[in-house]
Design a protein around this motif. Structure first.
Motif, mmCIF file in Angstrom:
data_model
loop_
_atom_site.group_PDB
_atom_site.id
_atom_site.type_symbol
_atom_site.label_atom_id
_atom_site.label_comp_id
_atom_site.label_asym_id
_atom_site.label_seq_id
_atom_site.Cartn_x
_atom_site.Cartn_y
_atom_site.Cartn_z
ATOM 1 N N THR A 191 0.590 -1.464 -0.355
ATOM 2 C CA THR A 191 0.321 -0.042 -0.253
ATOM 3 C C THR A 191 0.710 1.281 0.195
ATOM 4 O O THR A 191 1.575 1.864 -0.010
ATOM 5 C CB THR A 191 -0.841 0.120 1.232
ATOM 6 N N VAL A 192 0.715 2.482 -0.980
ATOM 7 C CA VAL A 192 1.612 3.716 -0.804
ATOM 8 C C VAL A 192 0.445 4.977 -0.917
ATOM 9 O O VAL A 192 -0.336 4.028 0.054
ATOM 10 C CB VAL A 192 2.279 3.667 -2.073
ATOM 11 N N SER A 193 0.438 5.080 -1.658
ATOM 12 C CA SER A 193 0.039 6.793 -1.302
ATOM 13 C C SER A 193 0.058 7.357 -2.755
ATOM 14 O O SER A 193 1.139 7.999 -2.874
ATOM 15 C CB SER A 193 -0.069 7.719 0.162
ATOM 16 N N ASP A 194 -0.757 8.807 -2.526
ATOM 17 C CA ASP A 194 -0.758 9.363 -3.544
ATOM 18 C C ASP A 194 -0.097 10.464 -3.145
ATOM 19 O O ASP A 194 0.002 11.207 -3.905
ATOM 20 C CB ASP A 194 -2.143 10.025 -4.666
ATOM 21 N N THR A 195 0.435 10.815 -2.006
ATOM 22 C CA THR A 195 1.252 11.905 -1.518
ATOM 23 C C THR A 195 2.229 12.117 -2.134
ATOM 24 O O THR A 195 2.556 13.004 -2.203
ATOM 25 C CB THR A 195 1.189 12.094 0.154
ATOM 26 N N HIS A 196 2.868 11.094 -2.839
ATOM 27 C CA HIS A 196 3.861 10.896 -3.327
ATOM 28 C C HIS A 196 4.340 11.655 -4.853
ATOM 29 O O HIS A 196 4.835 12.490 -5.351
ATOM 30 C CB HIS A 196 4.554 9.458 -4.062
ATOM 31 N N PHE A 197 2.885 12.044 -5.241
ATOM 32 C CA PHE A 197 3.040 12.676 -6.097
ATOM 33 C C PHE A 197 3.381 14.119 -6.289
ATOM 34 O O PHE A 197 4.284 15.791 -6.789
ATOM 35 C CB PHE A 197 1.119 12.648 -7.354
ATOM 36 N N GLY A 198 2.808 14.761 -4.402
ATOM 37 C CA GLY A 198 3.285 16.325 -4.513
ATOM 38 C C GLY A 198 3.015 17.413 -4.607
ATOM 39 O O GLY A 198 3.317 18.339 -4.968
ATOM 40 N N ASP A 199 1.380 17.211 -5.059
ATOM 41 C CA ASP A 199 0.836 18.013 -6.238
ATOM 42 C C ASP A 199 -0.885 19.182 -5.414
ATOM 43 O O ASP A 199 -1.044 18.104 -4.693
ATOM 44 C CB ASP A 199 0.914 17.754 -7.406
ATOM 45 N N LEU A 200 -0.968 20.205 -5.727
ATOM 46 C CA LEU A 200 -2.500 20.356 -5.071
ATOM 47 C C LEU A 200 -3.328 19.471 -6.180
ATOM 48 O O LEU A 200 -4.885 18.652 -5.037
ATOM 49 C CB LEU A 200 -3.313 21.559 -5.954
ATOM 50 N N THR A 201 -3.529 18.567 -6.237
ATOM 51 C CA THR A 201 -4.638 17.612 -8.013
ATOM 52 C C THR A 201 -4.974 16.422 -6.610
ATOM 53 O O THR A 201 -5.718 16.302 -6.510
ATOM 54 C CB THR A 201 -3.656 16.991 -9.075
ATOM 55 N N HIS A 202 -3.354 15.836 -6.235
ATOM 56 C CA HIS A 202 -3.896 14.596 -5.302
ATOM 57 C C HIS A 202 -3.958 14.788 -3.717
ATOM 58 O O HIS A 202 -4.668 14.259 -3.025
ATOM 59 C CB HIS A 202 -2.315 13.839 -5.585
ATOM 60 N N ASN A 203 -3.632 16.230 -3.595
ATOM 61 C CA ASN A 203 -3.800 16.025 -1.691
ATOM 62 C C ASN A 203 -4.031 17.317 -1.390
ATOM 63 O O ASN A 203 -4.229 17.384 -0.465
ATOM 64 C CB ASN A 203 -2.442 15.303 -1.071
ATOM 65 N N LEU A 204 -4.671 18.540 -2.465
ATOM 66 C CA LEU A 204 -4.551 19.064 -1.865
ATOM 67 C C LEU A 204 -3.506 20.120 -0.891
ATOM 68 O O LEU A 204 -4.102 21.701 -0.362
ATOM 69 C CB LEU A 204 -6.812 19.562 -1.471
ATOM 70 N N GLY A 205 -2.483 19.313 -1.134
ATOM 71 C CA GLY A 205 -1.771 20.798 -0.179
ATOM 72 C C GLY A 205 -1.394 20.173 0.780
ATOM 73 O O GLY A 205 -1.391 20.740 1.463
ATOM 74 N N MET A 206 -1.984 19.422 1.329
ATOM 75 C CA MET A 206 -2.798 18.822 2.824
ATOM 76 C C MET A 206 -0.729 18.583 3.279
ATOM 77 O O MET A 206 -0.603 18.370 4.541
ATOM 78 C CB MET A 206 -3.749 18.209 3.141
ATOM 79 N N VAL A 207 -0.870 17.621 2.307
ATOM 80 C CA VAL A 207 0.820 16.859 2.915
ATOM 81 C C VAL A 207 2.179 17.001 1.813
ATOM 82 O O VAL A 207 1.588 17.199 0.546
ATOM 83 C CB VAL A 207 0.224 15.208 2.468
ATOM 84 N N PRO A 208 3.226 17.455 2.231
ATOM 85 C CA PRO A 208 3.914 18.109 1.654
ATOM 86 C C PRO A 208 4.221 17.223 0.377
ATOM 87 O O PRO A 208 4.072 15.464 1.004
ATOM 88 C CB PRO A 208 4.841 18.699 2.402
ATOM 89 N N GLY A 209 5.249 17.453 -0.440
ATOM 90 C CA GLY A 209 5.236 16.310 -0.938
ATOM 91 C C GLY A 209 6.655 15.541 -0.391
ATOM 92 O O GLY A 209 7.571 16.036 0.158
#
Length: 307
Positions: A139-157
């Motif tokens: 299990t991974v996470s789309d936080t690895h994209f580090g962009d607004l599209t995937h986590n609205l900036g809630m988690v730094p890239g």
């Protein structure tokens, strides 16, 4: 044919949903859950209701010695015939801290240990016990994209460093803050994708390995180490976002994970599955040089427990 699937992170959230669905859909599965401390017997008992085959081993995934002990117990049970053949491993457990300074008993940063090295050690110690066809799901996470599209900036890239630096505390700017902890998390998930690519190159034919992204799943216990305000938001406010396409419910994400583990969702080895479909992970996540360097570092960092 009866077979064993080993699973971490089955006690709550998407892992619990996935475990229940796997057992419901595949009565031939013996699910072996890896759980911390005294939670294992209770979890196994609850999952076994209805006559399902479930057992447990204890492990603290923040301790490589503990991971080694759990893997040895699994190997021993497989070799003695106490478990049916091994055909699956699900590395679903993950942690996120409020800093990047939390150190485990091995002297390594805890986010990297749990999210990267524990899975690596399990895979390496169980590798020769798999019976093909077999599937490993991390299990991974789309936080690895580090962009607004995937986590609205809630988690730094992610902020990539030498793996030997990432494995130690203080690898990031402001490591003593929640932002530092979240950066450690997104970076560890990028590392996990790198290792999936490397496993696909190195594991024997017939052992497939895939990375699973559940999407943004509010309401889980991932933020259990956060402050009270963040925990309240994750559990009470952000779940409303599951009414939009941006977020996924625990029920849906767990179901998607189970379908991937069981092969209902088809995916070639080395692929990245975004909920229900094979997709491209971030451009940064395709880097053979980093993948090889991380493999070498993971081998070195776990060597004392892998022999």
């Amino acid at each position: 044919m009866r077979h064993t699937i080993v699973m971490t992170g089955a006690s709550r959230g998407i892992g619990r949903v996935a475990a229940e669905r796997i057992l419901c859909l595949s009565p031939e599965v013996h699910l072996l859950v890896v759980a911390r401390g005294s939670s294992g017997p209770r979890l196994a008992g609850e999952l076994a209701e209805g006559g399902h085959a479930v057992s447990h081993v204890a492990a603290d995934l923040g301790s490589l010695r503990s991971v080694r002990s759990a893997a040895e117990q699994i190997r021993d049970r497989l070799e003695r015939g106490g478990l049916p053949p091994l055909r699956g491993f699900v590395g679903n457990a993950g942690v996120q801290y409020t800093n990047a300074l939390t150190e485990g008993p091995d002297g390594l940063e805890s986010t990297f240990t749990v999210n990267v090295l524990a899975n690596h050690l399990f895979v390496r110690l169980l590798e020769d016990r798999f019976v093909c066809p077999a599937r490993i799901v991390i299990t991974v996470s789309d936080t690895h994209f580090g962009d607004l599209t995937h986590n609205l900036g809630m988690v730094p890239g992610p902020v990539w460093r030498s793996p030997d630096v990432l494995a130690r505390t203080g690898a990031f700017a402001k490591s003593d803050t929640a932002a530092g902890g979240r950066t450690a998390y997104s970076t560890s998930k990028l590392a996990a994708i790198y290792l999936v690519h490397e496993y696909a190159r190195r594991l024997p034919v017939g052992i497939d390995v895939v990375a699973y992204n559940p999407g943004f799943v509010p309401g889980t216990d991932l933020a259990r180490n956060a402050g009270p305000v963040s925990r309240f938001a994750m559990r009470r406010i952000l779940p409303v976002m599951t009414l939009t396409p941006f977020a996924t419910t625990s029920s849906a994400a767990g179901g998607h994970l189970a379908d991937l583990v069981l092969g209902t969702t088809q995916a070639p080895t080395g692929s990245y599955v975004d909920r229900v479909r094979v997709a491209r992970s971030s451009q940064e996540s395709y880097d053979p040089q980093r993948e090889g360097e991380l493999w070498d570092a993971a081998e070195r960092l776990t060597a004392a427990h892998a022999a």
